[in-house]
Scaffold this active site. Sequence first.
Site, PDB file in Angstrom:
ATOM      1  N   ASP A 189       0.865  -1.181   0.000  1.00  0.00           N
ATOM      2  CA  ASP A 189       0.000   0.000   0.000  1.00  0.00           C
ATOM      3  C   ASP A 189       0.902   1.232   0.000  1.00  0.00           C
ATOM      4  O   ASP A 189       2.101   1.134   0.273  1.00  0.00           O
ATOM      5  CB  ASP A 189      -0.898  -0.010   1.252  1.00  0.00           C
ATOM      6  CG  ASP A 189      -1.781   1.229   1.310  1.00  0.00           C
ATOM      7  OD1 ASP A 189      -2.416   1.545   0.285  1.00  0.00           O
ATOM      8  OD2 ASP A 189      -1.824   1.901   2.352  1.00  0.00           O
ATOM      9  N   SER A 190       0.293   2.373  -0.257  1.00  0.00           N
ATOM     10  CA  SER A 190       1.046   3.630  -0.212  1.00  0.00           C
ATOM     11  C   SER A 190       1.475   3.979   1.219  1.00  0.00           C
ATOM     12  O   SER A 190       2.327   4.833   1.402  1.00  0.00           O
ATOM     13  CB  SER A 190       0.186   4.748  -0.782  1.00  0.00           C
ATOM     14  OG  SER A 190      -1.036   4.822  -0.072  1.00  0.00           O
ATOM     15  N   CYS A 235      -3.650  -0.885  -2.077  1.00  0.00           N
ATOM     16  CA  CYS A 235      -3.901   0.528  -2.372  1.00  0.00           C
ATOM     17  C   CYS A 235      -4.850   0.642  -3.574  1.00  0.00           C
ATOM     18  O   CYS A 235      -4.533   0.155  -4.663  1.00  0.00           O
ATOM     19  CB  CYS A 235      -2.573   1.198  -2.684  1.00  0.00           C
ATOM     20  SG  CYS A 235      -2.726   2.938  -3.074  1.00  0.00           S
ATOM     21  N   GLU A 271      -6.465   8.807   9.540  1.00  0.00           N
ATOM     22  CA  GLU A 271      -5.146   8.666  10.174  1.00  0.00           C
ATOM     23  C   GLU A 271      -5.089   9.416  11.499  1.00  0.00           C
ATOM     24  O   GLU A 271      -4.271   9.102  12.359  1.00  0.00           O
ATOM     25  CB  GLU A 271      -4.045   9.138   9.218  1.00  0.00           C
ATOM     26  CG  GLU A 271      -3.940   8.204   8.033  1.00  0.00           C
ATOM     27  CD  GLU A 271      -2.627   8.297   7.278  1.00  0.00           C
ATOM     28  OE1 GLU A 271      -1.759   9.086   7.670  1.00  0.00           O
ATOM     29  OE2 GLU A 271      -2.501   7.571   6.277  1.00  0.00           O
ATOM     30  N   HIS A 297      -8.480   3.703   3.439  1.00  0.00           N
ATOM     31  CA  HIS A 297      -8.778   4.346   4.725  1.00  0.00           C
ATOM     32  C   HIS A 297     -10.267   4.405   5.070  1.00  0.00           C
ATOM     33  O   HIS A 297     -10.621   4.585   6.231  1.00  0.00           O
ATOM     34  CB  HIS A 297      -8.256   5.784   4.720  1.00  0.00           C
ATOM     35  CG  HIS A 297      -6.773   5.895   4.754  1.00  0.00           C
ATOM     36  ND1 HIS A 297      -5.970   5.369   3.762  1.00  0.00           N
ATOM     37  CD2 HIS A 297      -5.940   6.470   5.660  1.00  0.00           C
ATOM     38  CE1 HIS A 297      -4.704   5.626   4.061  1.00  0.00           C
ATOM     39  NE2 HIS A 297      -4.661   6.293   5.197  1.00  0.00           N
TER      40      HIS A 297
HETATM   41  N1  DGL Z   1      -3.953   3.930  -0.087  1.00  0.00           N
HETATM   42  C1  DGL Z   1      -4.588   4.972  -0.857  1.00  0.00           C
HETATM   43  C2  DGL Z   1      -5.800   4.374  -1.597  1.00  0.00           C
HETATM   44  O1  DGL Z   1      -6.357   3.380  -1.195  1.00  0.00           O
HETATM   45  C3  DGL Z   1      -5.009   6.149  -0.010  1.00  0.00           C
HETATM   46  C4  DGL Z   1      -3.854   6.988   0.495  1.00  0.00           C
HETATM   47  C5  DGL Z   1      -3.043   7.620  -0.623  1.00  0.00           C
HETATM   48  O2  DGL Z   1      -3.517   8.583  -1.268  1.00  0.00           O
HETATM   49  O3  DGL Z   1      -1.953   7.150  -0.872  1.00  0.00           O
HETATM   50  O4  DGL Z   1      -6.214   4.902  -2.590  1.00  0.00           O
END
Ligand code: DGL
Length: 269
Positions: free
Chosen positions: A11-12, A74, A153, A187
């Site tokens: 994930d990011s 992500c 967050e 999120h």
């Molecule tokens: N993990 C990203 C998503 O699910 C959200 C956070 C980001 O913008 O990196 O799209």
Amino acid sequence: MEKEKPIGVFDSGVGGLTVVKRLISALPNESIVYFGDTARVPYGSKSNDTVIEYSIQNTKFLLQKNVKTVVVACNTASSIAIDVLKKQFDIPIIGMIEPGSISAISNTRNKKIGVIGTRATINNHAYRNQLHKIDESLIVFEKACPLFVPLAEEGWVDHKATYEIADEYLKELKQSDIDTLILGCTHYPILSKVIQEVIGKNVKLIDSGVASSEIVRTEIERIGLATNSSARGNISLYVSDISTNFKSIAELFLGQSVSEIIKVDIENF
Ligand code: DGL
């Protein structure tokens, strides 16, 4: 043994731990190696080229950890990079968009589906295109909700400010007569209480993490890669930067305590 290799998830940042939580419920005996790109988060406001480049690096890192499959937790990376990853790597790669879309289609009765996600996910129309690929007659309403990421967050799961922002973001979707809403971002399940209250109890929320975990389970069984172990799997957490509050956010997202977090240099591992 191929079967005893872990499942890789990237994930990011920390958000993908909501998907890991779902994977643990669906596949408690599988071990998981998670990489959160916390040094380069967010992906949702980056260009497609950058998201593709990062996604390739993240996948290479997981492969070096000897994973048997890669889950792109992500939604932004799933929206933009999944085809490139599937072409480039000879390993099953499962994203969020197709499972989330299939689940939404099996839930909708009036064929009106809402999608919320980061700007990148919404601007790329990843869910809309996938939904229409399956059923052209669906009516799809999309809305980017970028502020939901920092709110989640911050742990503001039922804060007054979260209700106000949700009211603003969801007001058009509320008038669109949707009966199903895809939470198209890692999120958003954290904020599902607020989102459900604001959008109304008659709208079914779809957690793409739940849907993709089911697909991972059926896929690894289908290709004979499910573990034979009956013990609980290990969860290893790697990140590209450890912020001061990472542990507490990770525990909120994962729903369990976290012991070790390992920092990696993702550009030179
Ligand atoms: N993990 C990203 C998503 O699910 C959200 C956070 C980001 O913008 O990196 O799209």
